[in-house]
Design an enzyme around this catalytic site. Sequence first.
Site, PDB file in Angstrom:
ATOM      1  N   CYS A 101     -10.496  -3.372  -4.323  1.00  0.00           N
ATOM      2  CA  CYS A 101      -9.544  -4.406  -4.754  1.00  0.00           C
ATOM      3  C   CYS A 101     -10.261  -5.652  -5.243  1.00  0.00           C
ATOM      4  CB  CYS A 101      -8.572  -4.744  -3.626  1.00  0.00           C
ATOM      5  SG  CYS A 101      -7.381  -3.423  -3.344  1.00  0.00           S
ATOM      6  N   CYS A 159      -4.054   0.433  -2.493  1.00  0.00           N
ATOM      7  CA  CYS A 159      -3.844  -0.782  -1.698  1.00  0.00           C
ATOM      8  C   CYS A 159      -2.749  -1.665  -2.325  1.00  0.00           C
ATOM      9  CB  CYS A 159      -5.121  -1.601  -1.622  1.00  0.00           C
ATOM     10  SG  CYS A 159      -6.462  -0.825  -0.725  1.00  0.00           S
ATOM     11  N   CYS A 173     -10.227  -4.955   0.288  1.00  0.00           N
ATOM     12  CA  CYS A 173     -11.339  -3.996   0.299  1.00  0.00           C
ATOM     13  C   CYS A 173     -12.198  -4.189  -0.968  1.00  0.00           C
ATOM     14  CB  CYS A 173     -10.798  -2.567   0.361  1.00  0.00           C
ATOM     15  SG  CYS A 173     -10.144  -1.957  -1.199  1.00  0.00           S
ATOM     16  N   ASN A 209       0.838  -1.197   0.000  1.00  0.00           N
ATOM     17  CA  ASN A 209       0.000   0.000   0.000  1.00  0.00           C
ATOM     18  C   ASN A 209       0.876   1.252   0.000  1.00  0.00           C
ATOM     19  OD1 ASN A 209       0.608  -0.814   2.669  1.00  0.00           O
ATOM     20  ND2 ASN A 209      -1.152   0.223   3.532  1.00  0.00           N
ATOM     21  N   GLU A 223       0.419   5.346   0.470  1.00  0.00           N
ATOM     22  CA  GLU A 223      -0.519   6.381   0.915  1.00  0.00           C
ATOM     23  C   GLU A 223      -0.013   7.774   0.535  1.00  0.00           C
ATOM     24  OE1 GLU A 223      -1.138   5.552   5.092  1.00  0.00           O
ATOM     25  OE2 GLU A 223      -2.218   3.701   4.619  1.00  0.00           O
ATOM     26  N   GLU A 283      -2.845  -4.843  -3.015  1.00  0.00           N
ATOM     27  CA  GLU A 283      -3.315  -5.778  -4.045  1.00  0.00           C
ATOM     28  C   GLU A 283      -3.305  -5.122  -5.425  1.00  0.00           C
ATOM     29  OE1 GLU A 283      -4.683  -5.002  -1.171  1.00  0.00           O
ATOM     30  OE2 GLU A 283      -5.977  -6.572  -0.379  1.00  0.00           O
TER      31      GLU A 283
HETATM   32  N1  THU Z   1      -5.141  -1.736   2.573  1.00  0.00           N
HETATM   33  C1  THU Z   1      -4.533  -2.554   1.656  1.00  0.00           C
HETATM   34  O1  THU Z   1      -3.483  -2.223   1.100  1.00  0.00           O
HETATM   35  N2  THU Z   1      -5.119  -3.735   1.367  1.00  0.00           N
HETATM   36  C2  THU Z   1      -6.215  -4.238   2.008  1.00  0.00           C
HETATM   37  O2  THU Z   1      -6.612  -5.357   1.710  1.00  0.00           O
HETATM   38  C3  THU Z   1      -6.893  -3.439   3.026  1.00  0.00           C
HETATM   39  C4  THU Z   1      -6.384  -2.051   3.215  1.00  0.00           C
HETATM   40  C5  THU Z   1      -4.469  -0.486   2.923  1.00  0.00           C
HETATM   41  C6  THU Z   1      -5.132   0.770   2.451  1.00  0.00           C
HETATM   42  C7  THU Z   1      -4.585   1.783   3.434  1.00  0.00           C
HETATM   43  O3  THU Z   1      -3.304   2.203   2.996  1.00  0.00           O
HETATM   44  C8  THU Z   1      -4.409   0.983   4.710  1.00  0.00           C
HETATM   45  O4  THU Z   1      -4.397  -0.378   4.327  1.00  0.00           O
HETATM   46  C9  THU Z   1      -5.493   1.219   5.725  1.00  0.00           C
HETATM   47  O5  THU Z   1      -6.749   1.083   5.182  1.00  0.00           O
END
Ligand code: THU
Length: 161
Positions: A114, A73, A111, A62, A64, A75
Amino acid sequence: MAEKILQIRFQHFEAVNELSIEDSKLIKEAFDACLSAYAPYSAFPVGAAIILEDDSIITGTNQENASYPCGICAERTALYTYSALRKTSRIMSMAVCCSRLYPNEWPASPCGLCRQVITEFEQNNSGPIRILLGHPQGQIITFDSASTLLPFGFSSKDLSR
Ligand code: THU
């Protein structure tokens, strides 16, 4: 009116040593990938690893941003990297792991965004994409196909006129 019930099949493992060598390697790749996450705002690093039919592995984490919606994310980072690298070898499995002490009993799972993206990659893939979700304490759940995680999903088929 007919009421119908949808059942979801998945596999539950207590620990990584119950997995095949290939699956345990992919889970480790996803855990290790968490180190390259950029998650200063959520403090929730996530790693994803996809293995291709040619045995190569592509990871994603991920990423940000101070403008929160810009984040992506793990994935989708992994899948878009697969696409950007013009890989043609079929995607076999994707492992997803989060690294911090995670309070819930079940592993974190992808999520909705994804799920939508993984499912479209699966539709363009010549076969199902297995999903492996790893918990920091060791338990793993697996799904034989990404589509299992998105029942009644929207797809390109809905756009055809
Ligand atoms: N996140 C992911 O990268 N994958 C997931 O399956 C769930 C959430 C990340 C998004 C964000 O950067 C952090 O986790 C918190 O939501």
